[in-house]
Design an enzyme around this catalytic site. Structure first.
Site, short mmCIF file in Angstrom:
data_model
loop_
_atom_site.label_atom_id
_atom_site.label_comp_id
_atom_site.label_asym_id
_atom_site.label_seq_id
_atom_site.Cartn_x
_atom_site.Cartn_y
_atom_site.Cartn_z
N CYS A 1 0.82 -1.22 0.00
CA CYS A 1 0.00 0.00 0.00
C CYS A 1 0.85 1.26 0.00
O CYS A 1 0.35 2.35 -0.25
CB CYS A 1 -0.91 0.01 1.22
SG CYS A 1 -2.04 -1.38 1.28
N HIS B 1 -2.17 7.10 4.59
CA HIS B 1 -2.78 5.91 3.97
C HIS B 1 -4.07 5.59 4.71
O HIS B 1 -4.13 5.68 5.94
CB HIS B 1 -1.78 4.74 4.07
CG HIS B 1 -2.37 3.43 3.64
ND1 HIS B 1 -3.14 3.31 2.51
CD2 HIS B 1 -2.31 2.19 4.19
CE1 HIS B 1 -3.54 2.06 2.39
NE2 HIS B 1 -3.06 1.36 3.39
N ASN C 1 -10.07 0.51 2.30
CA ASN C 1 -8.63 0.57 2.02
C ASN C 1 -8.43 0.30 0.53
O ASN C 1 -8.61 -0.83 0.08
CB ASN C 1 -7.91 -0.47 2.88
CG ASN C 1 -6.41 -0.46 2.68
OD1 ASN C 1 -5.89 0.13 1.74
ND2 ASN C 1 -5.70 -1.14 3.58
O1 UT7 Z 1 -2.89 -1.37 4.09
C1 UT7 Z 1 -2.45 -2.32 4.98
C2 UT7 Z 1 -3.51 -3.35 5.16
N1 UT7 Z 1 -3.96 -3.75 6.43
C3 UT7 Z 1 -4.22 -3.04 7.55
O2 UT7 Z 1 -3.99 -1.89 7.66
C4 UT7 Z 1 -4.89 -3.77 8.66
C5 UT7 Z 1 -4.41 -3.39 10.03
N2 UT7 Z 1 -5.26 -4.01 11.03
C6 UT7 Z 1 -6.47 -3.55 11.34
O3 UT7 Z 1 -6.94 -2.56 10.81
C7 UT7 Z 1 -7.25 -4.26 12.42
O4 UT7 Z 1 -6.40 -5.19 13.06
C8 UT7 Z 1 -8.50 -5.02 11.88
C9 UT7 Z 1 -9.55 -4.00 11.43
C10 UT7 Z 1 -8.13 -5.93 10.73
C11 UT7 Z 1 -9.12 -5.87 13.00
O5 UT7 Z 1 -9.43 -5.08 14.12
P1 UT7 Z 1 -8.99 -5.58 15.57
O6 UT7 Z 1 -9.57 -4.63 16.53
O7 UT7 Z 1 -7.50 -5.71 15.55
O8 UT7 Z 1 -9.73 -6.94 15.68
P2 UT7 Z 1 -9.09 -8.39 15.97
O9 UT7 Z 1 -8.23 -8.83 14.85
O10 UT7 Z 1 -8.48 -8.30 17.31
O11 UT7 Z 1 -10.37 -9.31 15.98
C12 UT7 Z 1 -11.34 -9.20 16.98
C13 UT7 Z 1 -12.43 -10.25 16.75
C14 UT7 Z 1 -11.93 -11.63 16.44
O12 UT7 Z 1 -12.72 -12.53 17.15
P3 UT7 Z 1 -12.14 -13.26 18.46
O13 UT7 Z 1 -10.96 -14.06 17.95
O14 UT7 Z 1 -11.75 -12.15 19.39
O15 UT7 Z 1 -13.29 -14.09 18.91
C15 UT7 Z 1 -12.21 -11.82 14.96
O16 UT7 Z 1 -12.49 -13.14 14.61
O17 UT7 Z 1 -13.27 -9.86 15.66
C16 UT7 Z 1 -13.44 -10.99 14.79
N3 UT7 Z 1 -13.61 -10.50 13.43
C17 UT7 Z 1 -14.79 -10.09 12.93
N4 UT7 Z 1 -16.02 -10.04 13.46
C18 UT7 Z 1 -17.02 -9.55 12.70
C19 UT7 Z 1 -12.67 -10.36 12.47
N5 UT7 Z 1 -13.22 -9.86 11.35
C20 UT7 Z 1 -14.54 -9.70 11.61
C21 UT7 Z 1 -15.62 -9.21 10.86
N6 UT7 Z 1 -16.84 -9.15 11.44
N7 UT7 Z 1 -15.48 -8.77 9.59
#
Ligand code: UT7
Length: 333
Positions: free
Chosen positions: A117, A257, A287
């Site tokens: 990105c 970004h 994104n």
């Molecule tokens: O350009 C570069 C590309 N990438 C990025 O910039 C991504 C950087 N990361 C992020 O923006 C964040 O880490 C995310 C938005 C991807 C995730 O947010 P988070 O607050 O870090 O959530 P998490 O990964 O800690 O997940 C929390 C929970 C998980 O469940 P458990 O394991 O706690 O039971 C996931 O399974 O949320 C669950 N989860 C969802 N629930 C509903 C993950 N995706 C989803 C979803 N809908 N789409």
């Protein structure tokens, strides 16, 4: 010996997003997710999705024509075309060559640049070197992505986060007291495993197994990328300011970004910038990878948020892992 270095600036900006809007509510019918989860964790409300016959170079062409118009530059005047993309039309030829043909830019060299990105900021920094060295006078830099073509629509961790679009800038030498003041590029390949498409390259060529295993889609460890992103945004901004001999108090506007509103707000806080002076479009486009910075830049210019003489900081991070910061003193005639 006096070495005359020409400072590069942006003289034209263009953007394009596909017509089709996909809301979080639509995604609720595809994977186990909710509008509430997506908005609260990422700030995204909706994203754009390409039409069936639309690919990365088509969007790049539309954004580039607008940037050339804005700059008052004809395609023949271009010396170099760079497309930063992670989703080229095909592995080769380069999408930049398809764009060159579409524009009729018959005097331009053309290549794609792959830096996750962060690619658009990398691309601008490459263009700036060509201009400073006098090897090129007029360069088109485009960030264009069809992210929806590489998503696994069964993986809720990733498919809710990305969207399609393209942005482009025309760069040329500008007066000495304007243009790019400093650039910092960084990488940490040890984190490459956190954000990747495993198959389709020489390591794991396409086969029935790779298709069955969904290995041609984007895979991400969101938490690890998040941790890296927060550090990268801080380091990217402080390093470019240090290099330019400036401080946070000198920054007028930030174009970060657009991956997650929480990451953007964190970066804004570190720079002491109120959110009115930060470009945000992640809510409407998700994104868009390399397209996110030029799309946000174009929108901010159109809204009159950036004016001649402003110190504008661009910061980004992405697959690689890579990160970059760029500080530009805005030039407008
Ligand atoms: O350009 C570069 C590309 N990438 C990025 O910039 C991504 C950087 N990361 C992020 O923006 C964040 O880490 C995310 C938005 C991807 C995730 O947010 P988070 O607050 O870090 O959530 P998490 O990964 O800690 O997940 C929390 C929970 C998980 O469940 P458990 O394991 O706690 O039971 C996931 O399974 O949320 C669950 N989860 C969802 N629930 C509903 C993950 N995706 C989803 C979803 N809908 N789409």
């Amino acid at each position: 010996m006096k070495c005359e270095v020409k400072r590069a600036g942006i003289v034209g900006v263009g953007a394009y997003v596909p017509e089709r809007v996909m809301t979080n509510f639509e995604l609720q019918d595809i994977v186990d997710t909710s509008d509430e989860w997506i908005r609260s964790r990422s700030g995204i409300r909706e994203r754009r999705v390409v039409a069936r016959d639309e690919a990365t170079s088509d969007m790049a062409l539309k954004a580039s024509r607008k940037a050339l118009d804005d700059a008052g530059v004809s395609p023949e005047e271009l010396d170099l075309i760079i497309i930063a993309t992670n989703t080229p039309d095909m592995l080769f030829p380069a999408s930049a060559c398809l764009l060159q043909d579409g524009l009729g830019a018959k005097n331009a060299g053309a290549f794609d640049l792959l830096a996750g990105c962060t690619g658009f900021i990398y691309g601008m920094s490459v263009a700036a070197q060509f201009i400073a060295a006098g090897t090129a006078r007029t360069v088109l830099v485009t960030g264009a992505e069809t992210m929806t073509s590489i998503l696994n629509w069964q993986d809720r961790n990733t498919c809710v986060l990305f969207g399609d679009g393209a942005g482009a800038v025309v760069m040329k030498p500008v007066p000495e007291d304007r243009g790019i003041l400093s650039v910092v590029l960084g990488s940490d390949g040890s984190g490459g495993k956190f954000l990747k498409i495993p198959a389709g390259g020489s390591r794991l060529p396409a086969s029935a197994d790779t298709v069955a295993g969904a290995l041609h889609s984007l895979q991400m460890n969101g938490r690890e990328v998040y941790k890296f992103a927060v550090r990268a945004m801080e380091e990217g901004s402080s390093a470019v300011l240090r290099r330019a001999g400036l401080t946070v108090d000198d920054v007028d506007f930030m174009v970060p970004h657009q991956a997650n509103i929480r990451i953007i707000e964190h970066a804004a806080k570190k720079l002491n910038l109120p959110m009115e002076r930060v470009a945000v479009n992640v809510d409407r486009y998700g994104n868009t990878s390399t397209a996110s910075v030029p799309l946000a830049l174009e929108e901010s210019l159109r809204a009159g948020k950036i004016k001649d003489g402003d110190n504008v900081i661009m910061v980004g991070f992405g697959a690689g892992l890579t990160w970059a910061g760029l500080l530009i003193k805005w030039y407008s005639e």
